[in-house]
Motif scaffolding. Structure first.
Motif, PDB file in Angstrom:
ATOM      1  N   TYR A 194     -18.414 -68.768 -63.568  1.00 64.84           N
ATOM      2  CA  TYR A 194     -17.378 -69.164 -62.611  1.00 64.84           C
ATOM      3  C   TYR A 194     -17.837 -69.002 -61.162  1.00 64.84           C
ATOM      4  N   GLY A 195     -18.575 -67.949 -60.868  1.00 64.09           N
ATOM      5  CA  GLY A 195     -19.034 -67.735 -59.497  1.00 64.09           C
ATOM      6  C   GLY A 195     -19.887 -68.887 -58.985  1.00 64.09           C
ATOM      7  N   LEU A 196     -20.639 -69.507 -59.894  1.00 69.53           N
ATOM      8  CA  LEU A 196     -21.455 -70.668 -59.547  1.00 69.53           C
ATOM      9  C   LEU A 196     -20.564 -71.866 -59.244  1.00 69.53           C
ATOM     10  N   LEU A 197     -19.623 -72.143 -60.142  1.00 74.88           N
ATOM     11  CA  LEU A 197     -18.720 -73.280 -59.960  1.00 74.88           C
ATOM     12  C   LEU A 197     -17.868 -73.114 -58.709  1.00 74.88           C
ATOM     13  N   ALA A 198     -17.372 -71.887 -58.493  1.00 81.68           N
ATOM     14  CA  ALA A 198     -16.525 -71.624 -57.326  1.00 81.68           C
ATOM     15  C   ALA A 198     -17.317 -71.780 -56.034  1.00 81.68           C
ATOM     16  N   GLY A 199     -18.586 -71.383 -56.053  1.00 85.60           N
ATOM     17  CA  GLY A 199     -19.426 -71.506 -54.872  1.00 85.60           C
ATOM     18  C   GLY A 199     -19.657 -72.949 -54.463  1.00 85.60           C
ATOM     19  N   ASN A 290     -26.461 -74.723 -51.794  1.00 83.43           N
ATOM     20  CA  ASN A 290     -25.645 -75.400 -50.781  1.00 83.43           C
ATOM     21  C   ASN A 290     -25.332 -74.490 -49.597  1.00 83.43           C
ATOM     22  N   GLY A 291     -25.909 -73.285 -49.617  1.00 84.72           N
ATOM     23  CA  GLY A 291     -25.701 -72.347 -48.520  1.00 84.72           C
ATOM     24  C   GLY A 291     -24.480 -71.460 -48.662  1.00 84.72           C
ATOM     25  N   GLU A 292     -23.704 -71.668 -49.734  1.00 84.51           N
ATOM     26  CA  GLU A 292     -22.490 -70.884 -49.947  1.00 84.51           C
ATOM     27  C   GLU A 292     -22.775 -69.659 -50.823  1.00 84.51           C
ATOM     28  N   PRO A 293     -21.965 -68.617 -50.688  1.00 85.91           N
ATOM     29  CA  PRO A 293     -22.153 -67.431 -51.545  1.00 85.91           C
ATOM     30  C   PRO A 293     -21.679 -67.690 -52.969  1.00 85.91           C
ATOM     31  N   TYR A 294     -22.274 -67.010 -53.893  1.00 85.12           N
ATOM     32  CA  TYR A 294     -21.804 -66.981 -55.281  1.00 85.12           C
ATOM     33  C   TYR A 294     -20.443 -66.290 -55.253  1.00 85.12           C
ATOM     34  N   GLN A 295     -19.443 -66.859 -55.910  1.00 85.09           N
ATOM     35  CA  GLN A 295     -18.081 -66.336 -55.798  1.00 85.09           C
ATOM     36  C   GLN A 295     -17.510 -65.973 -57.176  1.00 85.09           C
ATOM     37  N   PRO A 296     -17.964 -64.868 -57.751  1.00 85.72           N
ATOM     38  CA  PRO A 296     -17.502 -64.480 -59.083  1.00 85.72           C
ATOM     39  C   PRO A 296     -16.072 -63.951 -59.041  1.00 85.72           C
ATOM     40  N   PHE A 297     -15.520 -63.717 -60.213  1.00 84.99           N
ATOM     41  CA  PHE A 297     -14.213 -63.080 -60.280  1.00 84.99           C
ATOM     42  C   PHE A 297     -14.317 -61.640 -59.792  1.00 84.99           C
ATOM     43  N   GLY A 298     -13.307 -61.218 -59.068  1.00 85.17           N
ATOM     44  CA  GLY A 298     -13.197 -59.815 -58.702  1.00 85.17           C
ATOM     45  C   GLY A 298     -12.221 -59.155 -59.656  1.00 85.17           C
ATOM     46  N   GLY A 299     -12.683 -58.164 -60.383  1.00 85.04           N
ATOM     47  CA  GLY A 299     -11.822 -57.513 -61.360  1.00 85.04           C
ATOM     48  C   GLY A 299     -11.669 -56.050 -61.079  1.00 85.04           C
ATOM     49  N   GLY A 300     -11.200 -55.323 -62.085  1.00 86.49           N
ATOM     50  CA  GLY A 300     -11.028 -53.893 -61.947  1.00 86.49           C
ATOM     51  C   GLY A 300      -9.799 -53.402 -62.680  1.00 86.49           C
ATOM     52  N   LYS A 301      -9.262 -52.274 -62.222  1.00 89.61           N
ATOM     53  CA  LYS A 301      -8.130 -51.650 -62.909  1.00 89.61           C
ATOM     54  C   LYS A 301      -7.134 -51.104 -61.892  1.00 89.61           C
ATOM     55  N   ALA A 302      -5.901 -50.978 -62.350  1.00 87.73           N
ATOM     56  CA  ALA A 302      -4.844 -50.398 -61.523  1.00 87.73           C
ATOM     57  C   ALA A 302      -4.058 -49.370 -62.330  1.00 87.73           C
ATOM     58  N   TRP A 303      -3.389 -48.475 -61.627  1.00 86.17           N
ATOM     59  CA  TRP A 303      -2.444 -47.568 -62.264  1.00 86.17           C
ATOM     60  C   TRP A 303      -1.097 -48.272 -62.368  1.00 86.17           C
ATOM     61  N   VAL A 304      -0.472 -48.210 -63.518  1.00 82.97           N
ATOM     62  CA  VAL A 304       0.803 -48.895 -63.731  1.00 82.97           C
ATOM     63  C   VAL A 304       1.807 -47.936 -64.375  1.00 82.97           C
ATOM     64  N   VAL A 305       3.082 -48.308 -64.286  1.00 81.77           N
ATOM     65  CA  VAL A 305       4.164 -47.502 -64.839  1.00 81.77           C
ATOM     66  C   VAL A 305       4.883 -48.290 -65.932  1.00 81.77           C
ATOM     67  N   SER A 306       5.094 -47.667 -67.057  1.00 89.77           N
ATOM     68  CA  SER A 306       5.847 -48.301 -68.136  1.00 89.77           C
ATOM     69  C   SER A 306       7.290 -48.541 -67.693  1.00 89.77           C
TER      70      SER A 306
END
Length: 417
Positions: A194-199, A290-306
């Protein structure tokens, strides 16, 4: 006899009222007890961290924290059943892409960002859906470039540099004449490609990932990205790179046996490379042609409440506490995972760890993964997005059109009435 009867009646009423009063007191006592405890579910790697920081919170809030060890995804899967049954924890962690669906389905409680000023718009987008916030950001991650310091002195800065590696005779693939493994990327996996396509200008959904009626994986930019990747698959890489299930293992094997100089992979792979004894460095992914940056998904985790928690007020306080600067710094020191809190992130950058700094730098060009339920159809629809073009079964435009057609049909059938 009437007086005696009335006496018994009065006694019965008094006993009845006393019983009711006792029930009410029991409920109040139970409610107080609920407010005195908070159950937090985390994966094995976070148990020690939570135990290390919980004492101050318990003292400040007159609450007892119970830590439950359970795989994050198992916990999230169980929430829809455990919640109504009263068995779910009050607080847990969630991958960013699970927050939207769980929030929309009513399983997560809406929360506030107690450390709002320490997040940028990308951070906030990870935990927000329909204008509502369902978690506080805790971890950021994205793809980076690993390179073998014993084979090259510095990481390739551009894809022209990567193309030069592919002409280096040291990385010729012995089993297939004319093929080279100087640079490898698991582009048959949409998460990696995806980072390639997005770039090049492709995108998942319109309106910053919120409008599933617009799918941009077959526009001019996306097709240009697929076309570029196809040249690697057909002209440079061994056949094994086209294997949708085995390409990842192939990349890892080549890198850990010093047969490739540079690869694209995630921070979760660093430990495996250390254990394999690879003398590796980490950097941002090279700039595209094309001179643009590779733009991959930014992921990670969050704290959530039930949303089934009986102690949401204290749960909110925990979210604010565990994501403040000091505790996010402690989190980084305990896990080496990059904190979402921007102030803590700056502290982490100051440690001069290559992996940390590469993730932070690459994350600046990353795109938040759409967290609407329709994203599930992207993963299934894009499975052959790269393979059909790489194998020559279809042109890049044909493979992109076919994938988007399937994605749109699935979304229409499952989500639109």
């Amino acid at each position: 006899m009437k007086k005696i009867g009335l006496g018994f009646l009065s006694a019965g009423v008094i006993l009845s009222l006393a019983a009711c009063g006792g029930g009410s007191d029991s409920k109040k006592d139970a409610a107080k007890e609920d407010n005195k405890s908070l159950t937090i579910s985390v994966a094995e790697g976070y148990v020690d961290y939570v135990n290390d920081i919980k004492a101050d919170f318990e003292k400040e809030n007159d609450v007892k924290i119970k830590v439950v060890e359970k795989d994050m995804f198992d916990q999230l899967e169980a929430l829809s059943l455990d919640g109504p049954a009263g068995k779910a924890p009050d607080v847990m962690m969630s991958a960013y892409d699970r927050i939207g669906p769980l929030g929309q389905q009513g399983h997560l409680a809406e929360v506030k960002l107690g450390n709002d000023s320490d997040y940028d718009e990308t951070d906030k987008a990870q935990v927000k859906i329909d204008g509502k916030i369902f978690g506080e950001p805790a971890v950021i991650e994205t793809l980076v470039l690993y390179y073998n310091k014993d084979l090259i002195t510095e990481a390739p800065k551009t894809f022209k540099d990567a193309e030069a590696l592919a002409k280096d005779p040291r990385f010729e693939f012995a089993a297939e004449a004319g093929k080279n493994t100087g640079f490898l990327a698991k582009w048959t996996d949409f998460y990696y490609s995806y980072g390639l396509l997005a770039g090049y200008g492709g995108y998942v959904f319109g309106k910053d990932g919120t409008d599933p009626s617009q799918v941009g994986l077959n526009n001019k930019g996306a097709v240009e990205g697929i076309t570029y990747a196809t040249k690697w698959f057909q002209d440079v890489w061994p056949k094994g790179m086209q294997d949708t299930t085995g390409a990842g293992d192939f990349v890892t094997n080549q890198f850990t046996t010093n047969k490739t100089a540079a690869i694209i992979d995630g921070p979760w792979q660093a430990q495996a490379y250390k254990e394999a004894g690879v003398n590796f460095g980490v950097s941002e992914i090279p700039t595209l042609d094309n001179g643009e940056p590779y733009q991959p998904f930014g992921g990670g985790k969050a704290w959530v409440v039930s949303n089934y928690s009986k102690n949401k007020e204290v749960a909110q306080k925990w979210l604010d506490y565990v994501t403040n600067k000091d505790n996010q710094v402690k989190f980084y020191e305990a896990t080496n995972e990059i904190p979402a809190n921007q102030a803590a992130r700056e502290v982490a950058k100051g440690k001069n760890d290559e992996l940390t700094n590469a993730v932070i730098a690459q994350y600046a060009n990353a795109q938040p993964m759409p967290n609407i339920p329709e994203m599930a159809e992207i993963w299934s629809g894009a499975e052959n997005l790269m393979f059909d073009a790489a194998s020559g079964k279809k042109t890049p435009q044909e493979t992109a059109d076919a994938a988007v057609k399937q994605i749109k049909e699935n979304i229409e059938q499952k989500y639109q009435k």
